[in-house]
Design a protein around this motif. Structure first.
Motif, PDB file in Angstrom:
ATOM      1  N   LEU A  18     -34.462   9.228 -53.477  1.00 20.30           N
ATOM      2  CA  LEU A  18     -35.559   9.819 -54.026  1.00 20.30           C
ATOM      3  C   LEU A  18     -35.485  10.850 -55.198  1.00 20.30           C
ATOM      4  N   HIS A  19     -36.402  10.658 -56.138  1.00 24.39           N
ATOM      5  CA  HIS A  19     -36.497  11.389 -57.317  1.00 24.39           C
ATOM      6  C   HIS A  19     -37.451  12.399 -57.287  1.00 24.39           C
ATOM      7  N   GLY A  20     -37.376  13.798 -57.382  1.00 26.05           N
ATOM      8  CA  GLY A  20     -38.540  14.799 -57.392  1.00 26.05           C
ATOM      9  C   GLY A  20     -38.486  15.340 -58.653  1.00 26.05           C
ATOM     10  N   THR A  21     -39.634  15.965 -58.956  1.00 26.65           N
ATOM     11  CA  THR A  21     -39.729  17.066 -60.319  1.00 26.65           C
ATOM     12  C   THR A  21     -38.766  18.058 -60.164  1.00 26.65           C
ATOM     13  N   LYS A  22     -38.225  18.594 -58.859  1.00 21.66           N
ATOM     14  CA  LYS A  22     -37.382  19.714 -58.793  1.00 21.66           C
ATOM     15  C   LYS A  22     -35.896  19.272 -58.130  1.00 21.66           C
ATOM     16  N   GLY A  23     -35.695  17.967 -58.155  1.00 28.48           N
ATOM     17  CA  GLY A  23     -34.411  17.548 -57.335  1.00 28.48           C
ATOM     18  C   GLY A  23     -34.671  16.230 -56.633  1.00 28.48           C
ATOM     19  N   GLY A  24     -34.022  15.955 -55.605  1.00 31.17           N
ATOM     20  CA  GLY A  24     -33.973  14.594 -55.151  1.00 31.17           C
ATOM     21  C   GLY A  24     -32.944  14.417 -53.952  1.00 31.17           C
ATOM     22  N   ILE A  25     -33.086  13.248 -53.296  1.00 32.93           N
ATOM     23  CA  ILE A  25     -32.217  12.982 -52.169  1.00 32.93           C
ATOM     24  C   ILE A  25     -31.392  11.636 -52.438  1.00 32.93           C
ATOM     25  N   HIS A  26     -30.038  11.647 -52.139  1.00 32.77           N
ATOM     26  CA  HIS A  26     -29.434  10.468 -52.129  1.00 32.77           C
ATOM     27  C   HIS A  26     -28.746  10.360 -50.646  1.00 32.77           C
ATOM     28  N   GLN A  27     -29.272   9.440 -49.698  1.00 29.21           N
ATOM     29  CA  GLN A  27     -28.743   9.204 -48.321  1.00 29.21           C
ATOM     30  C   GLN A  27     -28.900  10.757 -47.880  1.00 29.21           C
ATOM     31  N   ALA A  28     -27.779  11.267 -47.376  1.00 31.30           N
ATOM     32  CA  ALA A  28     -27.641  12.682 -46.612  1.00 31.30           C
ATOM     33  C   ALA A  28     -27.384  13.757 -47.568  1.00 31.30           C
ATOM     34  N   LEU A  29     -27.208  13.596 -48.796  1.00 35.26           N
ATOM     35  CA  LEU A  29     -27.078  14.479 -49.762  1.00 35.26           C
ATOM     36  C   LEU A  29     -28.532  14.736 -50.657  1.00 35.26           C
ATOM     37  N   TYR A  30     -28.461  15.957 -50.897  1.00 30.26           N
ATOM     38  CA  TYR A  30     -29.870  16.313 -51.776  1.00 30.26           C
ATOM     39  C   TYR A  30     -29.392  17.472 -52.790  1.00 30.26           C
ATOM     40  N   HIS A  31     -30.090  17.538 -53.654  1.00 29.27           N
ATOM     41  CA  HIS A  31     -29.997  18.289 -55.007  1.00 29.27           C
ATOM     42  C   HIS A  31     -31.459  19.093 -55.399  1.00 29.27           C
ATOM     43  N   THR A  32     -31.303  20.284 -55.444  1.00 31.59           N
ATOM     44  CA  THR A  32     -32.350  21.147 -55.939  1.00 31.59           C
ATOM     45  C   THR A  32     -32.210  21.681 -57.124  1.00 31.59           C
ATOM     46  N   HIS A  33     -33.204  22.384 -57.730  1.00 34.55           N
ATOM     47  CA  HIS A  33     -32.831  23.302 -59.220  1.00 34.55           C
ATOM     48  C   HIS A  33     -32.259  24.671 -58.598  1.00 34.55           C
ATOM     49  N   ASP A  34     -32.092  24.813 -57.212  1.00 36.77           N
ATOM     50  CA  ASP A  34     -31.380  26.227 -56.830  1.00 36.77           C
ATOM     51  C   ASP A  34     -30.080  26.095 -56.722  1.00 36.77           C
ATOM     52  N   LEU A  35     -29.573  24.593 -56.774  1.00 34.11           N
ATOM     53  CA  LEU A  35     -28.097  24.496 -56.773  1.00 34.11           C
ATOM     54  C   LEU A  35     -27.598  24.397 -58.083  1.00 34.11           C
ATOM     55  N   PRO A  36     -26.282  24.775 -58.335  1.00 43.35           N
ATOM     56  CA  PRO A  36     -25.850  24.321 -59.866  1.00 43.35           C
ATOM     57  C   PRO A  36     -25.967  22.823 -60.309  1.00 43.35           C
ATOM     58  N   PRO A  37     -25.909  22.794 -61.612  1.00 43.85           N
ATOM     59  CA  PRO A  37     -26.404  21.341 -61.962  1.00 43.85           C
ATOM     60  C   PRO A  37     -25.901  20.180 -61.379  1.00 43.85           C
ATOM     61  N   LYS A  38     -24.237  20.095 -61.065  1.00 43.69           N
ATOM     62  CA  LYS A  38     -23.713  19.021 -60.646  1.00 43.69           C
ATOM     63  C   LYS A  38     -23.453  18.868 -59.069  1.00 43.69           C
ATOM     64  N   GLN A  39     -24.080  19.938 -58.486  1.00 43.06           N
ATOM     65  CA  GLN A  39     -23.678  20.127 -57.088  1.00 43.06           C
ATOM     66  C   GLN A  39     -24.756  19.358 -56.104  1.00 43.06           C
ATOM     67  N   TRP A  40     -24.188  18.498 -55.224  1.00 38.75           N
ATOM     68  CA  TRP A  40     -24.868  18.285 -54.033  1.00 38.75           C
ATOM     69  C   TRP A  40     -24.832  19.050 -52.923  1.00 38.75           C
ATOM     70  N   ALA A  41     -25.811  19.173 -52.238  1.00 40.74           N
ATOM     71  CA  ALA A  41     -25.720  19.645 -50.652  1.00 40.74           C
ATOM     72  C   ALA A  41     -25.570  18.691 -49.739  1.00 40.74           C
ATOM     73  N   ARG A  42     -25.097  18.722 -48.443  1.00 48.41           N
ATOM     74  CA  ARG A  42     -25.285  17.719 -47.407  1.00 48.41           C
ATOM     75  C   ARG A  42     -26.209  18.210 -46.396  1.00 48.41           C
ATOM     76  N   GLN A  43     -26.969  17.319 -46.127  1.00 45.78           N
ATOM     77  CA  GLN A  43     -27.979  17.469 -44.991  1.00 45.78           C
ATOM     78  C   GLN A  43     -27.085  17.492 -43.668  1.00 45.78           C
ATOM     79  N   GLU A  44     -27.157  18.439 -43.050  1.00 39.87           N
ATOM     80  CA  GLU A  44     -26.784  18.444 -41.495  1.00 39.87           C
ATOM     81  C   GLU A  44     -27.511  17.441 -40.794  1.00 39.87           C
ATOM     82  N   GLY A  45     -26.994  17.112 -39.634  1.00 41.46           N
ATOM     83  CA  GLY A  45     -27.501  16.233 -38.678  1.00 41.46           C
ATOM     84  C   GLY A  45     -27.223  14.553 -38.767  1.00 41.46           C
TER      85      GLY A  45
END
Ligand code: NAD
Length: 354
Positions: free
Chosen positions: A265-292
């Motif tokens: 999913l692509h959003g205006t402030k980030g997005g989701i790739h499977q269990a990974l997500y990215h937002t403007h609050d993270l460094p540009p190349k960094q994904w966060a992993r969704q727990e669960g």
């Protein structure tokens, strides 16, 4: 579960805090997870298991030994509906039986959890929605993917605005079906009804279930290496939402990959790739992993059926409709049938049943 409840309506048989008497239809593979869910939830009492083939009696007894319940085995649905005292039913029979089973249960005044797919035709869909409304029963369709904890957590993040406005979305369900009824249109339906509906429902869930879809374009192809399918196996569809946003869904019934569920999913402030997500609050190349728990295994024991069953019991005991009631789930199925019409005719199909 981020429950988007419909306004409270009057449902029959509300029994605040008393145990809901349940029957399970079709004690096959997925039914074991329903039986487990009801047996482990103190708000439910499994009073009947209904079989349709001779081997179902032994399967019921195996589940009785495994999960422990006193309910009787019936090989006759009308008798079970008349005698068991059940107030709710889980329809776990194979696809082409769902319509007759769900209508019979709802007509008898039972709340109904129907495994996917809800219906094999638009006419069946309309009858199911009408019957549920007329009989004022709580209904729920088994789109279990919404109940994975990682999926539910990602949905909460979307609703909290973490990714801004989602403007592009993809969801794919790739699996390989083995078993006689799963490969035939008369009993399984189609590649979309067998499994693609999971991806379609999830795409709508994330992009905004109520957001009107204006048009769909679908393509499909026959099986490429297996010889037992009598329906097209790989299919892809583009959705154009009325507000201009784009969605893409795909499925394959003879996939040679390990079970694959893609959400992107692509959003205006980030997005989701499977269990990974990215937002403007993270460094540009960094994904966060969704727990669960993210969907990653074909086996039903790995699917969150107990959580979904608990939600169905919540709905019954609260007297509120499910976020996947027959009426609400119908939108995804109308879209599915529009995709199939498009694939058959080779033309985009305007969509109005939002
Ligand atoms: N939500 C999910 O993720 C999920 C996962 C697996 C299955 N399902 C759905 O659950 C339903 C049952 O799937 P399953 O794999 O447990 O099925 P299954 O093959 O184990 O059969 C279930 C029951 O259907 C009846 N049945 C099966 N074949 C029949 C036949 N040829 N004639 C008459 N009756 C027959 C029997 O009563 C049997 O016990 C299907 O609709 C499937 O789509 C959903």
């Amino acid at each position: 579960m981020p429950a988007r409840q419909r306004p409270r309506r009057s449902f029959r048989g509300q029994l605040a805090m008393s145990r809901t008497r349940v029957m399970v239809l079709g004690p096959g593979w997925v039914a074991g997870e329903h039986i487990k869910g009801y047996c482990r939830d103190p708000r439910a009492e499994l009073v009947a298991v209904v079989g349709f083939r001779p081997e179902d009696a032994a399967r019921c007894e195996a589940y009785r030994r495994e999960f422990g319940f006193a309910g009787r085995y019936y090989d006759n649905l009308p008798q079970a509906l008349a005698e068991s005292g059940a107030q709710a039913a889980s329809v776990c029979t194979i696809n082409h039986m769902h319509f007759a089973n769900a209508v019979a249960a709802a007509e008898a005044g039972l709340h109904v959890f129907c495994e996917k797919p809800l219906a094999l035709t638009e006419e069946q869909l309309d009858t199911l929605v009408e019957t549920a409304a007329r009989r004022q029963v709580v209904t729920h369709v088994g789109h279990v993917v919404r109940w994975y904890s990682a999926i539910a957590a990602l949905k909460r993040k979307v609703e909290a605005g973490l990714f801004g406005r989602l403007y592009y979305g993809e969801a794919d369900y790739f699996h390989q079906y083995l078993g006689d009824w799963k490969t035939k249109a008369a009993t399984g339906g189609s590649t979309w009804l067998m499994g693609g509906i999971h991806a379609l429902d999830l795409l709508l869930h994330f992009m905004g279930y109520d957001a009107p879809v204006a048009e769909v374009y679908g393509v499909w192809q026959p099986a490429q290496w297996r010889t037992d399918f009598d329906y097209e196996t790989a299919s892809c569809a583009i959705l154009r939402f009325a507000d201009g946003r784009i969605g893409k869904v795909a499925t394959d019934a003879e996939s040679n990959l390990p079970y694959t569920f893609r959400l992107h999913l692509h959003g205006t402030k980030g997005g989701i790739h499977q269990a990974l997500y990215h937002t403007h609050d993270l460094p540009p190349k960094q994904w966060a992993r969704q727990e669960g728990h993210y969907p990653d295994d074909w086996h039903v024991a790995e699917h969150p059926f107990p959580a979904e069953i608990s939600y169905f019991l919540d709905c019954i005991q609260r007297g509120s409709d499910s976020e996947l009631s027959f009426a609400r789930a119908a939108k995804a199925y109308h879209l599915l049938f529009a995709i199939e019409r498009s694939a058959r005719t080779g033309r985009p199909v305007k969509f109005a049943r939002n």
